[in-house]
Design an enzyme around this catalytic site. Structure first.
Site, PDB file in Angstrom:
ATOM      1  N   LYS A 176      11.446  -5.525  -4.593  1.00  0.00           N
ATOM      2  CA  LYS A 176      10.413  -6.536  -4.438  1.00  0.00           C
ATOM      3  C   LYS A 176      11.082  -7.777  -3.856  1.00  0.00           C
ATOM      4  O   LYS A 176      11.904  -8.412  -4.504  1.00  0.00           O
ATOM      5  CB  LYS A 176       9.794  -6.845  -5.798  1.00  0.00           C
ATOM      6  CG  LYS A 176       8.661  -7.855  -5.783  1.00  0.00           C
ATOM      7  CD  LYS A 176       8.179  -8.100  -7.217  1.00  0.00           C
ATOM      8  CE  LYS A 176       7.055  -9.113  -7.280  1.00  0.00           C
ATOM      9  NZ  LYS A 176       6.711  -9.406  -8.699  1.00  0.00           N
ATOM     10  N   LYS A 229       8.116  -3.485  -1.647  1.00  0.00           N
ATOM     11  CA  LYS A 229       7.093  -4.514  -1.486  1.00  0.00           C
ATOM     12  C   LYS A 229       7.697  -5.764  -0.874  1.00  0.00           C
ATOM     13  O   LYS A 229       8.748  -6.194  -1.353  1.00  0.00           O
ATOM     14  CB  LYS A 229       6.546  -4.822  -2.892  1.00  0.00           C
ATOM     15  CG  LYS A 229       5.525  -5.914  -2.985  1.00  0.00           C
ATOM     16  CD  LYS A 229       5.161  -6.166  -4.434  1.00  0.00           C
ATOM     17  CE  LYS A 229       4.122  -7.286  -4.469  1.00  0.00           C
ATOM     18  NZ  LYS A 229       3.803  -7.711  -5.829  1.00  0.00           N
TER      19      LYS A 229
HETATM   20 ZN    ZN Z   1       4.879 -11.869 -12.277  1.00  0.00          ZN
END
Ligand code: ZN
Length: 305
Positions: A176, A229
């Site tokens: 992420k 992501k």
């Molecule tokens: Zn969060």
């Protein structure tokens, strides 16, 4: 001769569910996306199932926020109630619950803040475990811990197993990135940090090898699915993950990717359907098994079987 196809089975629609009906309604920076009440989300899931979309990723927006995210582990919290309602009305829907605290804390950070103003990793992991058990009890099929705390996947896996929730899968937000593309989501989920930012626990966009280390770590800790992501700016990471690991890979086509396409399409600068289809197939080509995308529903409407 076509090598790759987007199948409806691979699409996961993110959905926002609110506790207060006053919070429901359209999200201005994400045209076509709205926040639903529990009743509204059940109806939306019914429509998705009819269209052939069978997986959703739930984000809750509680009525009440505090420093320790207590509305998140409330057995009658918004995710727990929405899950039970969807499971009764549309049992064929697979529910993945995003698991974080930033929508539930008044300071907007993903965890417990210590006296120095930093996120306390271990206290946050304990809180995530407590919340995850209430999600599992409500009936979620999978949990997606997005708080980026060290050791969170292992702690969740062992707590779920210890409570006989072996069948609840973990989708790890393994790679992420600290991305500018999350902007519209923060309006949608009302989760902007009141101070500081999240770069201390999200990855530097310039790093690729680090992503592979993070993915390996999450698999070792017991992740069933690993996620990358955002999507479009990180297709190389999706491909590298596909080449290096033998687990299901999800990619999150995030809010900013949705909004920039929508804005260009609305201005007539891009040909809508073609641009969306081209983007979605790029994720499949890069090696993703599933695609979390705000375009899932409209894609299914255009490709109705
Ligand atoms: Zn969060």
């Amino acid at each position: 001769m076509r090598e790759h196809r987007v199948s409806l089975d691979s699409l996961i629609q993110p959905l926002f569910v609110v506790e207060r009906s006053a919070d429901a309604g359209p999200i201005s920076s994400m045209p076509g996306i709205e926040r639903f009440t529990v009743e509204g989300i059940v109806d939306e899931c019914r429509q998705l199932a009819q269209l052939g979309i069978h997986s959703v990723l739930l984000f809750g927006i509680p009525a009440r926020k505090d420093a320790i995210a207590s509305s998140n582990y409330d057995p009658d919290g918004i995710i727990q109630r929405a899950t039970r309602a969807i499971k009764v009305a549309v049992p064929e829907i697979t529910i993945i619950a995003d698991l974080c605290n930033c929508e539930y804390t008044d300071h907007g950070h993903c965890g417990i803040i210590d006296e120095h103003g930093n996120v306390d990793n271990d206290a946050t992991v304990a809180l995530l475990v407590k919340t995850a058990l209430t999600y599992a009890q409500a009936g979620v099929d999978a949990i997606g811990p997005s708080a980026m705390m060290d050791g969170q996947v292992e702690a969740l896996r062992s707590a779920l197993d210890a409570h006989k929730y072996n069948r609840v899968a973990i989708m790890a937000y393994s790679a992420k990135y600290a991305s500018a593309f999350y902007g519209p989501f923060r309006e949608a989920a009302e989760a902007t940090p009141q101070f500081g930012d999240r770069s201390s626990y999200q990855m530097d966009p310039a790093n690729a090898r680090e992503a592979l280390r993070e993915i390996a770590l999450d698999i070792e800790e017991g992740a069933d699915i690993v996620m990358i992501k955002p999507g479009l700016p990180y297709l190389d990471i999706v491909r590298a993950a596909r080449d290096n690991f033998d687990v299901p890979i999800a990619v999150y086509n995030v809010s900013g990717e949705y909004s920039m396409l929508k804005a260009a399409i609305a201005n007539g600068w891009l040909e809508g359907d073609r641009a969306v289809d081209e983007m979605l197939v790029s994720f499949v080509r890069a090696g993703a098994d599933s695609i979390i995308t705000y375009f899932a529903k409209e894609y299914a409407q255009r490709h109705e079987v």
